[in-house]
Design an enzyme around this catalytic site. Structure first.
Site, short mmCIF file in Angstrom:
data_model
loop_
_atom_site.label_atom_id
_atom_site.label_comp_id
_atom_site.label_asym_id
_atom_site.label_seq_id
_atom_site.Cartn_x
_atom_site.Cartn_y
_atom_site.Cartn_z
N ASP A 168 -32.27 -44.90 52.14
CA ASP A 168 -31.52 -45.39 50.99
C ASP A 168 -30.14 -45.84 51.45
O ASP A 168 -29.69 -45.49 52.54
CB ASP A 168 -31.40 -44.29 49.91
CG ASP A 168 -30.75 -43.02 50.44
OD1 ASP A 168 -31.05 -42.63 51.59
OD2 ASP A 168 -29.93 -42.42 49.72
N GLU A 178 -30.43 -39.68 50.36
CA GLU A 178 -29.30 -39.09 51.07
C GLU A 178 -27.97 -39.45 50.42
O GLU A 178 -27.10 -38.59 50.24
CB GLU A 178 -29.31 -39.56 52.53
CG GLU A 178 -28.43 -38.73 53.46
CD GLU A 178 -27.00 -39.24 53.60
OE1 GLU A 178 -26.17 -38.50 54.16
OE2 GLU A 178 -26.70 -40.36 53.15
#
Lengths: 489, 489
Positions: free
Chosen positions: A109, A174
């Site tokens: 991400d 994350e």
């Protein structure tokens, strides 16, 4: 041994070079093109995240890995909305008991990015300018994740056996706080992680533009809120000014008691448990490559609290620091409101270093503020709370993984790495260390000026390609070390 | 003389009582029904303001006044939008040179109000509960403006000659900073205002629920901004914490140096020009009716800085006070952001009293902050500026207008008034005093608990009706005083 590793490495380096120029950057281009933004809670972006995870799983399967996508439920947002959490990838290549097992953690991400927001190129179209590959996620963390896959792919392409067993744990949340990761790690402690010898994370940066680094520590953090309350509503400063113990006066006195003008923390006992500096450590700091002038310029800071490289780095990495972040409840907008805030909350945090203890720090801070407040004889109410407590993390740089990484860097880059720490807090390292009790190595692949989280994020072509080689060399060194030791590390 | 005024008053009091119960409150109901909110810059509300001004002009014409509505141009909003400013009403009743000329200032605009926001009744429907008339603008300032018109109307109804010449200046932008008023006053100095003997303002409150008051002073205000800058962008506290002169640390030290824990201002010299307390003044403070217990309860403040009524009132009215309002540029939202703000601006202001001098105060504040900042050896940049400077205002309570008002109060309420000040700043009083150089009287009609600017604003029926009588009695006393003196005041 160094020669042995260089020999094994040479064939690999050759292989990487044959494959790299086109295929490697083409793959990064495809990954960067996916707007896998986990920060903005928008259904469309969540779909992109799922697409990203599926693409990475496919890539791993192509490398011969057995892959499972572990569903992670859904995320409840403050506004009541529910969004699905992208699955976490657990992948395995090889399970030969005589080989060491290396587990790589990475994330797919990214932070939000919009060209209108100061990007010189479209953030989701990988664009090369002067050897720099610009794009959101190029260095944080898609490029480094692909470097690991590139290394594996090169062994496959050369039809060479993988020298180590490799596991991948890749998440897609994350940047949103690694929602659901900790639970999975705990659940898989005796499953997926049982055979793992060490965890490698490539989610930081070097401290230099040119010289590689190894990271062996991060600071922890203890975040405090101190509230001073007279009443819940504000007052008009004309109608009440002059007869109140004003909460803001109490609060600035409390916040002002925390540090002196040289940045030293004034809370009694706070430095008691800070590890003393050793001679060896001093040498390590001296050896680090840091151009102070360049650092000052790129930071846009005229003068730091300290003049030497060693003092600056030690105060960023191995000494605690206290920062006042702000005040909630006071007048914070432009203009000239004449308010006496009735209830205000000051926010500050202390970055922790070994061997500071969270609960001792909490006690010291509370006692100090209570003492300062008592001296003021204020009729207001004060309340202090520690709302976040994250431990510092430190590795043993004598661990075989560190030696292997150091040698791999010498093989690929022809230089010793900077042995560095990171002043910020990376909870995942401590999570792995605490839950599965295996050693963690941080092997950064990006350069100091990569601009992670910022506009015009990039990874240098050199870092990306040599980084792929470095990972391959690391595998070989792990085996070399094992052969020398005659036992599993 | 007191007997003389009581005699003249008795007929009037009778007249007011005959007319009052229905007509007076019906008129206030009509006025409150108009949402003349000048604060929210919305075209619909601006139209309501124009309607309000037209209605008041009509009312004045009905009393026989010659009325002009002075166009005031338009208001440029920060977003580029332009809104028309409602006209200012200038009205005159009588121009007989042998009579004193009293000018009344009032405003017809109101603060925003919404029932959803904590009102127990519809704010724009005047509602009587237990002798209290609830509605937005009831006490601030529609009720008092109508009290003045009621007084004039009573003379008219009784077919009595008005004892004084009366002028009205009524605006519709007071709550929005009296846009355009100052220019008009300056322009009309030798026109509309040339024959005026004194200005009366009924836009404050008593200090008691029961006992009337006269206001003879307001505090001024000097508003300061102190900016501390390292760089324009913020820093991450993990990446930079420990090596910076953090702007917030400098700022809390600066703000913390302004007052001690007893509220005393620590800026050297700041008290030098504060007028000493006289014996006469002390007596005046002792005579004021203030129930400390009730005051503490209604303020929701457990303990004030001072224990006696006299100390509390003196520190609200005749001593300066310093309040810290807040900080712009720091983290002010809920949550736990780990930011080191790069540039922060502290805001504080000092309420000024006679005979403090604005430019002296400005100099003292700047010198003090520069001294404190220099002691810190910070590499940041500091800049202090005084962004607002409003003089304190004080009247001479020996002026005939004060004597007349005092006697009128005795006639109507049977008691001496509290002689009080207002701790906040009312720039219009100083504007009238400075520009047209005539004495200003503040003759409040509302009670301390009227809740101006707040939810459930009200005016007591008693205050409204007796207030109308008080104005009539004031007219009569003005003439009495003139007759005794044998000359125009």
């Amino acid at each position: 041994m160094a020669q042995g590793s260089a020999r094994s490495g040479s064939r690999l380096v050759f292989g990487v070079q044959v494959r790299s120029p086109h295929i490697f950057s083409q793959r990064l281009r495809e990954w960067v093109a996916i707007e896998s933004d986990s920060v903005q809670p928008v259904p469309r972006l969540r779909q992109e995240l799922f697409r990203m995870m599926a693409l990475a799983a496919e890539e791993l399967r192509g490398l011969g890995a057995s892959v499972s996508l572990v569903g992670s439920g859904s995320q409840q947002l403050p506004d009541g909305q529910t969004l699905p959490i992208p699955p976490i990838i657990l992948a395995e290549l090889g399970d030969e008991p005589e080989k060491p097992t290396v587990c790589f953690y990475g994330h797919l991400d990214v932070q939000p990015a919009a060209q209108a927001n100061g990007w010189l190129t479209d953030p989701y179209t990988l664009t090369e300018v002067d050897g720099k590959l610009y794009g959101r996620g190029a260095t944080d963390n898609k490029g480094p994740v692909l470097a690991w896959m590139n290394a594996v792919g090169t062994f496959r392409a050369l039809e060479e056996d993988l020298p180590v067993n490799i596991k991948f744990i890749l998440e897609g949340m994350e940047e949103a706080g690694s929602v659901a990761l900790k639970e999975l790690v705990a659940r898989e402690k005796d499953g997926f992680f049982s055979s793992v010898d060490c965890i490698v994370i490539s989610d930081n940066l070097w401290v230099s533009q040119r010289r590689p680094a190894l990271i062996y520590g991060t600071r922890g953090n203890s975040y405090f809120m101190v509230e001073v309350r007279c009443r819940d509503q504000d007052f008009h400063s004309g109608t009440f000014g002059g007869i109140l113990h004003e909460p803001m006066a109490d609060l600035v006195a409390l916040l002002g008691s925390l540090t002196d003008s040289s940045g030293r923390i004034l809370i009694p006992g706070i430095y008691d448990h800070v590890a003393p500096v050793t001679e060896e450590e001093r040498d390590m700091y001296s050896a680090i490559e840091l151009d102070l002038e360049e650092y000052r310029n790129s930071s846009q800071v005229k003068t730091f609290l300290f003049d030497t490289k060693e003092e600056i780095l030690m105060h960023l990495w191995r000494y605690p620091s206290l920062s006042i972040h702000g005040i909630e409840g006071a007048f914070d907008e432009p203009g000239t409101k004449t308010v006496i805030p009735g209830r205000v909350t000051g926010k500050f945090s202390i970055r922790l270093v070994p061997h500071m203890n969270l609960s001792v720090v909490e006690k010291q801070v509370k006692q100090h503020l209570q003492y300062i407040f008592a001296q003021r004889n204020s009729s207001n109410q004060m309340a202090v709370s520690m709302v976040l407590g994250l431990h510092p993390w430190i590795a043993n740089i004598k661990d075989p993984q560190y030696l292997a990484a150091e040698r791999a860097i010498k093989t690929v880059f022809g230089t010793e790495p900077d042995m560095i720490r990171d002043g910020s807090t990376i909870p995942i390292a401590k999570t792995f260390q605490d839950i599965i009790q295996k050693s963690v190595v941080m092997l950064p692949l990006g350069a100091v000026d990569d601009g992670e989280h910022s506009q015009n994020e990039k990874i240098n072509r050199r870092n990306y390609i040599e980084g792929s080689k470095l990972v391959a060399a690391f595998f070989l060194e792990m085996v070399q070390l094992q052969e020398v030791a005659g036992t599993s590390p």
